[in-house]
Design a protein around this motif. Structure first.
Motif, PDB file in Angstrom:
ATOM      1  N   ARG A 152      60.892  69.122 -11.293  1.00  0.00           N
ATOM      2  CA  ARG A 152      60.024  68.133 -11.646  1.00  0.00           C
ATOM      3  C   ARG A 152      58.691  68.303 -11.520  1.00  0.00           C
ATOM      4  O   ARG A 152      58.239  69.364 -11.229  1.00  0.00           O
ATOM      5  N   VAL A 153      57.967  67.407 -11.742  1.00  0.00           N
ATOM      6  CA  VAL A 153      56.387  67.152 -11.733  1.00  0.00           C
ATOM      7  C   VAL A 153      56.208  66.613 -10.439  1.00  0.00           C
ATOM      8  O   VAL A 153      56.556  65.491 -10.214  1.00  0.00           O
ATOM      9  N   PHE A 154      55.493  67.130  -9.391  1.00  0.00           N
ATOM     10  CA  PHE A 154      55.231  66.699  -8.198  1.00  0.00           C
ATOM     11  C   PHE A 154      53.682  66.497  -8.070  1.00  0.00           C
ATOM     12  O   PHE A 154      52.918  67.184  -8.469  1.00  0.00           O
ATOM     13  N   ILE A 155      53.257  65.371  -7.537  1.00  0.00           N
ATOM     14  CA  ILE A 155      52.040  65.239  -7.101  1.00  0.00           C
ATOM     15  C   ILE A 155      51.674  64.843  -5.735  1.00  0.00           C
ATOM     16  O   ILE A 155      52.487  64.266  -4.975  1.00  0.00           O
ATOM     17  N   LEU A 156      50.900  65.704  -4.995  1.00  0.00           N
ATOM     18  CA  LEU A 156      50.551  65.772  -3.627  1.00  0.00           C
ATOM     19  C   LEU A 156      49.021  65.549  -3.253  1.00  0.00           C
ATOM     20  O   LEU A 156      48.281  66.291  -3.367  1.00  0.00           O
ATOM     21  N   GLY A 157      48.845  64.217  -3.263  1.00  0.00           N
ATOM     22  CA  GLY A 157      47.438  64.250  -2.995  1.00  0.00           C
ATOM     23  C   GLY A 157      46.829  64.209  -4.221  1.00  0.00           C
ATOM     24  O   GLY A 157      47.065  63.740  -5.281  1.00  0.00           O
ATOM     25  N   ALA A 158      45.593  65.146  -4.193  1.00  0.00           N
ATOM     26  CA  ALA A 158      45.008  65.461  -5.410  1.00  0.00           C
ATOM     27  C   ALA A 158      45.529  66.657  -6.141  1.00  0.00           C
ATOM     28  O   ALA A 158      44.970  66.932  -7.162  1.00  0.00           O
ATOM     29  N   VAL A 159      46.539  67.167  -5.508  1.00  0.00           N
ATOM     30  CA  VAL A 159      47.177  68.384  -5.978  1.00  0.00           C
ATOM     31  C   VAL A 159      48.122  68.138  -6.921  1.00  0.00           C
ATOM     32  O   VAL A 159      49.063  67.357  -6.663  1.00  0.00           O
ATOM     33  N   PHE A 160      48.263  68.897  -8.207  1.00  0.00           N
ATOM     34  CA  PHE A 160      49.048  68.457  -9.263  1.00  0.00           C
ATOM     35  C   PHE A 160      49.778  69.737  -9.690  1.00  0.00           C
ATOM     36  O   PHE A 160      49.307  70.984  -9.663  1.00  0.00           O
ATOM     37  N   VAL A 161      51.008  69.594  -9.212  1.00  0.00           N
ATOM     38  CA  VAL A 161      52.033  71.113  -9.382  1.00  0.00           C
ATOM     39  C   VAL A 161      52.938  70.638 -10.342  1.00  0.00           C
ATOM     40  O   VAL A 161      53.940  70.006 -10.537  1.00  0.00           O
ATOM     41  N   SER A 162      52.610  71.372 -11.575  1.00  0.00           N
ATOM     42  CA  SER A 162      53.417  70.932 -12.808  1.00  0.00           C
ATOM     43  C   SER A 162      54.387  72.236 -13.103  1.00  0.00           C
ATOM     44  O   SER A 162      54.098  73.331 -12.906  1.00  0.00           O
ATOM     45  N   GLY A 163      55.642  71.770 -13.396  1.00  0.00           N
ATOM     46  CA  GLY A 163      56.654  72.948 -13.928  1.00  0.00           C
ATOM     47  C   GLY A 163      57.135  73.784 -12.693  1.00  0.00           C
ATOM     48  O   GLY A 163      57.260  75.129 -12.789  1.00  0.00           O
ATOM     49  N   VAL A 164      57.270  73.045 -11.539  1.00  0.00           N
ATOM     50  CA  VAL A 164      57.663  73.849 -10.463  1.00  0.00           C
ATOM     51  C   VAL A 164      58.628  74.479 -10.396  1.00  0.00           C
ATOM     52  O   VAL A 164      59.600  74.040 -11.045  1.00  0.00           O
ATOM     53  N   SER A 165      58.774  75.871 -10.060  1.00  0.00           N
ATOM     54  CA  SER A 165      59.920  76.814 -10.233  1.00  0.00           C
ATOM     55  C   SER A 165      61.030  76.207  -9.302  1.00  0.00           C
ATOM     56  O   SER A 165      60.719  76.237  -8.142  1.00  0.00           O
ATOM     57  N   VAL A 166      62.012  76.012  -9.669  1.00  0.00           N
ATOM     58  CA  VAL A 166      63.367  75.796  -8.570  1.00  0.00           C
ATOM     59  C   VAL A 166      64.250  76.920  -8.782  1.00  0.00           C
ATOM     60  O   VAL A 166      65.016  77.172  -9.785  1.00  0.00           O
ATOM     61  N   SER A 167      64.522  77.458  -7.445  1.00  0.00           N
ATOM     62  CA  SER A 167      65.344  78.645  -7.316  1.00  0.00           C
ATOM     63  C   SER A 167      66.824  77.929  -6.875  1.00  0.00           C
ATOM     64  O   SER A 167      66.716  77.330  -5.714  1.00  0.00           O
ATOM     65  N   MET A 168      67.658  78.576  -7.364  1.00  0.00           N
ATOM     66  CA  MET A 168      68.955  78.424  -6.647  1.00  0.00           C
ATOM     67  C   MET A 168      69.353  79.568  -5.773  1.00  0.00           C
ATOM     68  O   MET A 168      69.267  80.458  -5.788  1.00  0.00           O
ATOM     69  N   ILE A 169      69.177  79.036  -4.394  1.00  0.00           N
ATOM     70  CA  ILE A 169      69.568  79.701  -3.184  1.00  0.00           C
ATOM     71  C   ILE A 169      70.821  80.099  -2.538  1.00  0.00           C
ATOM     72  O   ILE A 169      71.014  80.773  -1.737  1.00  0.00           O
ATOM     73  N   THR A 170      72.010  79.318  -2.846  1.00  0.00           N
ATOM     74  CA  THR A 170      73.187  79.281  -2.634  1.00  0.00           C
ATOM     75  C   THR A 170      73.961  79.277  -3.810  1.00  0.00           C
ATOM     76  O   THR A 170      73.344  78.968  -4.866  1.00  0.00           O
ATOM     77  N   SER A 171      75.025  79.908  -3.592  1.00  0.00           N
ATOM     78  CA  SER A 171      76.007  79.926  -4.626  1.00  0.00           C
ATOM     79  C   SER A 171      76.553  78.660  -5.218  1.00  0.00           C
ATOM     80  O   SER A 171      76.375  77.519  -4.616  1.00  0.00           O
ATOM     81  N   MET A 195      54.261  59.915   2.738  1.00  0.00           N
ATOM     82  CA  MET A 195      54.800  59.530   1.190  1.00  0.00           C
ATOM     83  C   MET A 195      55.766  58.736   1.250  1.00  0.00           C
ATOM     84  O   MET A 195      56.560  58.876   2.333  1.00  0.00           O
ATOM     85  N   THR A 196      55.983  58.054   0.189  1.00  0.00           N
ATOM     86  CA  THR A 196      57.302  57.282  -0.215  1.00  0.00           C
ATOM     87  C   THR A 196      57.941  57.620  -1.459  1.00  0.00           C
ATOM     88  O   THR A 196      57.441  58.216  -1.979  1.00  0.00           O
ATOM     89  N   ARG A 197      59.255  57.431  -0.994  1.00  0.00           N
ATOM     90  CA  ARG A 197      60.070  58.116  -2.328  1.00  0.00           C
ATOM     91  C   ARG A 197      60.015  57.045  -3.608  1.00  0.00           C
ATOM     92  O   ARG A 197      60.006  56.059  -3.353  1.00  0.00           O
ATOM     93  N   THR A 198      59.995  57.591  -4.489  1.00  0.00           N
ATOM     94  CA  THR A 198      59.823  57.036  -5.862  1.00  0.00           C
ATOM     95  C   THR A 198      61.031  57.473  -6.711  1.00  0.00           C
ATOM     96  O   THR A 198      61.751  58.333  -6.248  1.00  0.00           O
ATOM     97  N   ASP A 199      61.099  56.624  -8.185  1.00  0.00           N
ATOM     98  CA  ASP A 199      62.150  57.158  -8.771  1.00  0.00           C
ATOM     99  C   ASP A 199      61.587  58.628  -9.558  1.00  0.00           C
ATOM    100  O   ASP A 199      62.674  59.215  -9.751  1.00  0.00           O
ATOM    101  N   GLU A 200      60.450  58.923  -9.497  1.00  0.00           N
ATOM    102  CA  GLU A 200      60.181  60.328  -9.974  1.00  0.00           C
ATOM    103  C   GLU A 200      59.964  61.402  -8.761  1.00  0.00           C
ATOM    104  O   GLU A 200      59.791  62.663  -9.147  1.00  0.00           O
ATOM    105  N   GLY A 201      60.221  61.123  -7.569  1.00  0.00           N
ATOM    106  CA  GLY A 201      60.260  61.907  -6.515  1.00  0.00           C
ATOM    107  C   GLY A 201      59.448  61.471  -5.307  1.00  0.00           C
ATOM    108  O   GLY A 201      60.149  60.585  -4.835  1.00  0.00           O
ATOM    109  N   TRP A 202      58.382  62.003  -4.895  1.00  0.00           N
ATOM    110  CA  TRP A 202      57.392  61.279  -3.909  1.00  0.00           C
ATOM    111  C   TRP A 202      56.047  60.770  -4.369  1.00  0.00           C
ATOM    112  O   TRP A 202      55.496  61.115  -5.422  1.00  0.00           O
ATOM    113  N   SER A 203      55.664  60.011  -3.835  1.00  0.00           N
ATOM    114  CA  SER A 203      54.529  59.210  -4.306  1.00  0.00           C
ATOM    115  C   SER A 203      53.159  60.055  -3.762  1.00  0.00           C
ATOM    116  O   SER A 203      53.330  61.182  -3.294  1.00  0.00           O
ATOM    117  N   GLU A 204      52.035  59.662  -4.158  1.00  0.00           N
ATOM    118  CA  GLU A 204      50.861  60.358  -3.496  1.00  0.00           C
ATOM    119  C   GLU A 204      50.620  60.060  -2.031  1.00  0.00           C
ATOM    120  O   GLU A 204      51.373  59.297  -1.472  1.00  0.00           O
TER     121      GLU A 204
END
Length: 289
Positions: free
Chosen positions: A4-23, A118-127
């Motif tokens: 997903r795209v996450f927003i943390l405060g003023a930090v915008f993290v786009s196209g976050v890499s998600v790694s499968m870490i277990t089988s 932060m609070t949970r939203t439909d898109e992930g976490w709020s600012e």
């Protein structure tokens, strides 16, 4: 896999890499790890407990999400990490730079981050939001902010002699934070409180003369009259001559998680800090003391 795209405060993290870490076969709670008994074990070595400084684990009530703060030993930077069951396995992703020590509320809808949240939203976490004037005071230093199901808040304050404070709800009204009892606010470096979901006990870390050589974990059980019982050192099953901090009990009540790391003299000998877990029977064995 792109996350997903996450927003943390003023930090915008786009196209976050998600790694499968277990089988693909491992989508069970606790990363399919063999549960510990009464001897603490490193939790999910190589997956959650890594070469980095992994700290402050917290789970959702369905045990399908976990969050930690991680200090990358190569860059020295802190990050807020998410682990989640997706596509039949556990994945890992970075939400953004760490803000406070993450700990979820019992309903999993709020992530406390020191004097922010932060609070949970439909898109992930709020600012990232401020807790407001009652708690986000410039003269208080909150590292960890823990809540019970009834809305009791317990938090630390490193700017005022390392004390713990408590704030309860009374007929729906928030009471002014008060210092916890002197027998809890004793010793040095008192910090990182965790209050049980039902408010029946409190765990924190502190360095006291009767301890095992550095910061130890202590527990206090709520008495029938509402007072907090004695500060009980959690003993040699949990505490060592290393640093034990950041206690947390899983939502199902089955496991105590905490961090164990070297003292200043031990640094360089082993990893900076690992997450451990142990059966919560170690808590109940202390209740009658």
């Amino acid at each position: 896999m792109i996350g997903r795209v996450f927003i943390l405060g003023a930090v915008f993290v786009s196209g976050v890499s998600v790694s499968m870490i277990t089988s693909q076969a491992c989508d069970k709670p606790y990363f399919c790890q063999q549960p510990p008994k009464l001897t603490p074990l490193v939790f999910a070595p190589g997956i959650v407990s890594t070469k980095h400084r992994d700290h402050s684990i917290s789970f959702t009530s369905d045990l399908k999400e976990a969050y930690i703060s991680r200090r990358n030993v190569d860059t020295g930077k802190w990050w807020l990490m998410q682990f989640k069951v997706e596509d039949g396995g556990w994945t890992e992703s970075t939400i953004g730079p760490r803000v406070g020590r993450p700990i979820l509320s019992p309903d999993g809808q709020t992530m406390h981050l020191g004097n922010k949240y932060m609070t949970r939203t439909d898109e992930g976490w709020s600012e990232v939001k401020s807790l407001g004037a009652t708690f986000a005071r410039s003269d208080w230093g909150i590292m960890r902010f823990s809540s019970s199901k009834s809305g009791t808040y317990v938090f630390d304050d490193y700017k005022n002699n390392d004390v713990l404070r408590i704030s309860t709800l009374n007929n729906g009204l928030r009471e002014k934070p008060q210092l916890l009892a002197p027998h809890i606010n004793s010793g040095m470096w008192t910090a990182h409180p965790f209050i049980a979901q039902d408010g029946s006990y409190l765990i924190w870390d502190s360095e006291k003369e009767e301890g095992y050589g550095d910061k130890d974990l202590y527990i206090s059980f709520r008495q029938q009259d509402g007072a907090w019982g004695p500060a009980i050192n959690m003993g040699e099953k949990v505490n060592t001559d290393k640093i034990e901090t950041g206690a947390y009990v899983s939502p199902d009540g089955n496991y105590l998680f905490f961090n164990r790391g070297p003292t200043e003299k031990m640094k360089g000998i082993e990893p900076e800090s690992n997450i451990y877990w142990v059966d919560t029977q170690v808590l109940w064995d202390l209740k009658d003391k």
